[in-house]
Enzyme design. Structure first.
Site, short mmCIF file in Angstrom:
data_model
loop_
_atom_site.label_atom_id
_atom_site.label_comp_id
_atom_site.label_asym_id
_atom_site.label_seq_id
_atom_site.Cartn_x
_atom_site.Cartn_y
_atom_site.Cartn_z
N TYR A 140 8.50 -1.32 0.63
CA TYR A 140 8.42 -0.18 -0.29
C TYR A 140 9.72 0.62 -0.33
O TYR A 140 9.92 1.44 -1.22
CB TYR A 140 7.26 0.76 0.10
CG TYR A 140 5.89 0.15 -0.11
CD1 TYR A 140 5.72 -1.02 -0.83
CD2 TYR A 140 4.76 0.74 0.43
CE1 TYR A 140 4.47 -1.58 -1.01
CE2 TYR A 140 3.50 0.18 0.25
CZ TYR A 140 3.36 -0.98 -0.48
OH TYR A 140 2.14 -1.53 -0.65
N LYS A 191 3.36 -11.97 8.88
CA LYS A 191 3.37 -13.33 8.34
C LYS A 191 4.58 -14.05 8.95
O LYS A 191 5.52 -14.45 8.24
CB LYS A 191 3.47 -13.30 6.81
CG LYS A 191 2.21 -12.80 6.14
CD LYS A 191 1.11 -13.85 6.07
CE LYS A 191 1.43 -14.94 5.08
NZ LYS A 191 0.40 -16.02 5.11
N ASP A 224 -2.99 -12.57 6.49
CA ASP A 224 -4.05 -13.09 5.62
C ASP A 224 -5.30 -13.43 6.44
O ASP A 224 -6.43 -13.14 6.02
CB ASP A 224 -3.57 -14.30 4.81
CG ASP A 224 -2.88 -15.36 5.65
OD1 ASP A 224 -2.44 -15.04 6.78
OD2 ASP A 224 -2.78 -16.51 5.19
N ASP A 248 -1.01 -1.26 4.05
CA ASP A 248 -1.57 -0.63 2.85
C ASP A 248 -2.86 -1.37 2.47
O ASP A 248 -3.92 -0.77 2.22
CB ASP A 248 -0.52 -0.75 1.73
CG ASP A 248 -0.82 0.15 0.55
OD1 ASP A 248 -1.88 0.81 0.56
OD2 ASP A 248 -0.02 0.17 -0.40
N ASP A 252 -7.02 -0.29 3.48
CA ASP A 252 -7.98 -0.06 2.40
C ASP A 252 -9.19 -0.98 2.58
O ASP A 252 -10.33 -0.58 2.34
CB ASP A 252 -7.35 -0.31 1.03
CG ASP A 252 -6.75 0.95 0.44
OD1 ASP A 252 -6.65 1.96 1.18
OD2 ASP A 252 -6.38 0.95 -0.74
#
Ligand code: NAD
Length: 377
Positions: A140, A191, A224, A248, A252
């Site tokens: 970001y 990852k 993942d 993020d 959520d």
């Protein structure tokens, strides 16, 4: 005297903040620690008054405070405002300027609300996990970034995922320290199989663990897989530490395990300074909910639980934090609900309350619990 800056913001912000202020007032009247509050503008209301979503004066106030409590920013009124001065830009600037690099997002399922989750009660009952998300680095903020026009007429969008040792260590340290006060387990998600920044993340978390936190149970997971495991068996986790982008998404997802957006608090912490204090921002995870703003029906509990986090992480007020969380638990156990957490099917035994009535019910519960707590002490 500890100083708190209150930023009610937009939409339902002022309504839920009003109830949090009553709670702070209750603790000021009933406990020794004194908390001094002052207000500031952020988001759309600040654009209207000052032309910017976060003024220098408000930022200065926040820098000088011991903690900041924010409700929510944004709304359709400011949707067409230039991206750089949107209400959300004020919040991003505040996080960046205070160097709030660690975002703590608890996902706790209250027994009384176990049926609010879309997952089976047997999967989420008793769930209490904490996601620690890196907040000021990664994709970001990484450079280069932007959208460019290519000679062949196509356009190209670029963002850069980038982390340094220091950034990884400081957020992992927060996760290890918190795990020690919980169930002593940290799962680090990245990852590493396809991203160099993920490989570095895994290596640096492993090195820090070996050097300083061998007593904490550390595991690693690809992000993942972590997303899948959160749905398959969320109770396997205690603390999850991860980068800005994966955090993020995973936070959520974890929030939705609880099924109740109006119940979820968060904290964003900076580094501990030489005087032992640290910059800290506490806020519910929900937005400004323009669809219900101004109707006195919003759930104030996420903001009130953010106050409990503030007591614990900024002021070391552990028993006050526990008392406040206990009061929330008791109110729910009595079937008292705002509209968003009313059972959808059989609502027998539950009573629908307005925002202000929920605040009042909570204060009554605090009054009732205080003597019991004093007797236990
Ligand atoms: P939202 O969280 O505001 O609302 C999503 C849904 O949840 C709505 O139906 C809303 O009524 C409900 N809801 C949210 N909080 C509630 C509460 N306390 N009690 C009862 N119901 C509640 O998300 P959105 O609709 O995507 O965004 C609305 C605005 O908020 C947008 O301008 C967005 O940019 C902004 N936003 C701000 C923040 C923040 O301030 N940190 C976070 C997310 C969104």
């Amino acid at each position: 005297m500890s100083k708190i800056v209150l930023l009610p913001g937009d939409g339902l912000g002022p309504e839920v903040m009003a109830e949090a202020v009553k709670v702070i007032g209750w603790f000021n009247s009933n406990f020794v620690t004194k908390l001094e509050t002052s207000e500031g503008d952020i988001g759309g209301c600040s654009i209207d008054k000052h032309g910017v979503p976060l003024s220098d004066a408000t930022l200065k106030k926040c820098r000088e405070a011991d903690a900041v409590l924010l409700a929510a920013v944004g709304g359709p009124k400011w949707d067409k405002v230039d991206y750089a001065i949107r209400p959300e830009a004020g919040l991003l600037k505040l996080r960046k300027e205070l160097e709030l690099f660690a975002n703590l997002r608890p996902a706790k399922v209250f027994d009384a609300l176990v049926d609010a989750s879309t997952l089976k009660a047997s999967v989420v009952k008793g769930l209490d996990i904490l996601i620690v998300r890196e907040l000021t680095g990664g994709v970001y903020f990484g450079e280069p970034r932007g959208i460019e026009n290519l000679p062949n007429g196509e356009r190209r969008g670029v963002n850069t995922q980038v982390y340094t040792t220091h950034e990884i260590h400081r957020v992992a340290r927060v996760a290890f320290e918190l795990a020690r006060k919980r169930n002593n387990k940290v799962c680090s998600a990245e990852k590493a199989n396809v991203m160099e920044s993920g490989k570095l993340w895994r290596e640096e978390v492993t090195a820090l663990h070996a050097a300083e936190y061998k007593d904490v149970n550390l595991s690693h997971m690809y992000a993942d897989n972590c997303a899948m495991q959160l749905l398959r068996n969320p109770a396997q986790f205690d603390v999850i530490v991860t980068d800005n982008l994966f955090g993020d998404i995973l936070s959520d997802e974890a929030a939705m395990l609880t099924g109740s957006l109006g119940m979820l608090p968060s904290a964003s912490l900076g580094a501990v300074k030489p005087d032992g204090k640290r910059a800290a921002l506490y806020e519910p995870i929900h937005g400004s909910a323009p669809d219900i703003a101004g109707k006195n029906i919003a759930n104030p509990l996420a903001t009130i639980l953010s106050v409990a986090m503030m007591f614990r992480y900024s002021f070391g007020m552990m028993k006050e934090a526990a008392l406040l969380e206990q009061a929330v638990e008791s109110v729910l156990a009595k079937g008292l609900r705002t509209a968003d957490i009313m059972p959808t099917g059989d609502s027998a035994g539950c009573k629908k309350l307005s925002t202000s009535d929920m605040g009042a019910a909570l204060l009554a519960e605090l009054d009732a619990l205080k003597p019991k707590m004093a007797a236990r002490a």
